[in-house]
Scaffold this active site. Sequence first.
Site, PDB file in Angstrom:
ATOM      1  CG  ASN A  31      -1.563   1.239   1.274  1.00 60.25           C
ATOM      2  OD1 ASN A  31      -2.073   1.787   0.514  1.00 60.25           O
ATOM      3  ND2 ASN A  31      -2.228   1.529   2.660  1.00 60.25           N
ATOM      4  CE  LYS A  81       0.215   3.758   4.724  1.00 59.85           C
ATOM      5  NZ  LYS A  81      -0.384   3.874   6.083  1.00 59.85           N
ATOM      6  CG  HIS A 137      -6.422   2.184   5.000  1.00 60.96           C
ATOM      7  ND1 HIS A 137      -6.047   2.929   5.763  1.00 60.96           N
ATOM      8  CD2 HIS A 137      -5.310   1.215   4.712  1.00 60.96           C
ATOM      9  CE1 HIS A 137      -4.693   2.636   6.267  1.00 60.96           C
ATOM     10  NE2 HIS A 137      -4.344   1.739   5.446  1.00 60.96           N
ATOM     11  CD  GLU A 175      -3.275   5.700   6.264  1.00 60.57           C
ATOM     12  OE1 GLU A 175      -3.461   5.692   5.025  1.00 60.57           O
ATOM     13  OE2 GLU A 175      -2.189   5.418   7.116  1.00 60.57           O
ATOM     14  CD  GLU A 179      -4.074  -2.370   7.419  1.00 58.46           C
ATOM     15  OE1 GLU A 179      -2.921  -2.741   7.175  1.00 58.46           O
ATOM     16  OE2 GLU A 179      -4.783  -1.436   6.889  1.00 58.46           O
ATOM     17  N   GLY A 227       1.625   2.517  11.147  1.00 60.90           N
ATOM     18  CA  GLY A 227       2.677   3.576  10.885  1.00 60.90           C
ATOM     19  C   GLY A 227       3.188   4.104  12.287  1.00 60.90           C
ATOM     20  CB  SER A 257       4.432  -1.061  12.275  1.00 61.23           C
ATOM     21  OG  SER A 257       3.860   0.001  12.622  1.00 61.23           O
TER      22      SER A 257
HETATM   23  C1  PEP Z   1      -1.376   0.506   6.019  1.00 61.69           C
HETATM   24  O1  PEP Z   1      -1.393   1.547   5.831  1.00 61.69           O
HETATM   25  O2  PEP Z   1      -2.053  -0.261   5.358  1.00 61.69           O
HETATM   26  C2  PEP Z   1      -0.164   0.093   6.701  1.00 61.69           C
HETATM   27  C3  PEP Z   1      -0.227  -1.355   6.882  1.00 61.69           C
HETATM   28  O3  PEP Z   1       0.835   1.064   7.050  1.00 61.69           O
HETATM   29  P1  PEP Z   1       2.150   0.662   7.854  1.00 61.69           P
HETATM   30  O4  PEP Z   1       2.760  -0.478   7.270  1.00 61.69           O
HETATM   31  O5  PEP Z   1       2.989   1.889   7.378  1.00 61.69           O
HETATM   32  O6  PEP Z   1       1.653   0.674   9.158  1.00 61.69           O
END
Ligand code: PEP
Length: 248
Positions: free
Chosen positions: A10, A12, A98, A100, A167, A173, A209
């Site tokens: 992803n 982003k 998601h 976000e 998630e 993040g 992460s």
């Molecule tokens: C995500 O945004 O789906 C994600 C897993 O981000 P990160 O790996 O940066 O935590």
Amino acid sequence: MTNNIYFIANWKMYGSTSSINSLNKLINLSKLKKYSKAKIIYLPPFTLLDAFNRKFKRTKISIGGQNCHHIQDYGSFTGSISPKMLKDLGCKFVILGHSENRMVGETDADVNNKIRSALNKNLKIIFCIGETFAEKKKKITHSVLNRQINKGLKGVKNYNNILIAYEPVWSIGTGVIPKEKELEFNIAKIKKILSKKTKNKLPILYGGSVNNKNISNLINIRGINGFLVGSASQNTKKFIDIIKKTIN
Ligand code: PEP
């Protein structure tokens, strides 16, 4: 992990047209027999979908959109992209729900409308669920997951094209990943909730992460079928490392 293992990148709101050059080594890896069970999916920003589609022609790597409108085809919705447009650009997938997007107002009902619309256009759905830190502290993680799954998948009849990405929002993040026991417990809970809706065994991915260091711990987690990787996937070397350490 025995069957297909998903590795979803992803990106982003990152990446430019020159980012495409960094993908050559990954393409080479994806062609090796050793990695044939790695299902690699890229979710670049909309601006790069066409370039990624061209780059991944004649490979087994798929692309997907990072969101879509709930109207399937066309309409007067400035700034939006429909499922039909994603298909037109070569997308097989779309990631929906998601955190976000949920954080800026996307509701379970919105996610549900988008899921049903994208399914109608034969897109595969990467359906994100997960609790916030406040919800975890209040010990309501399981009721949150239950609500997100039941409302997000309301009215869905065919589960063949759905992947679940668990998630925890507090892990995205932040560099912090859940403890093994907690993660296994939550994954088992998700499977139980899903088993009341469908006999299909949906792939369940972990996201939050994931990097080329902690992957060695995460591959031992029972019940997961792959990883959704955000920031570490924007560095192709690290993403390749994640794949290699998972399938060794
Ligand atoms: C995500 O945004 O789906 C994600 C897993 O981000 P990160 O790996 O940066 O935590």
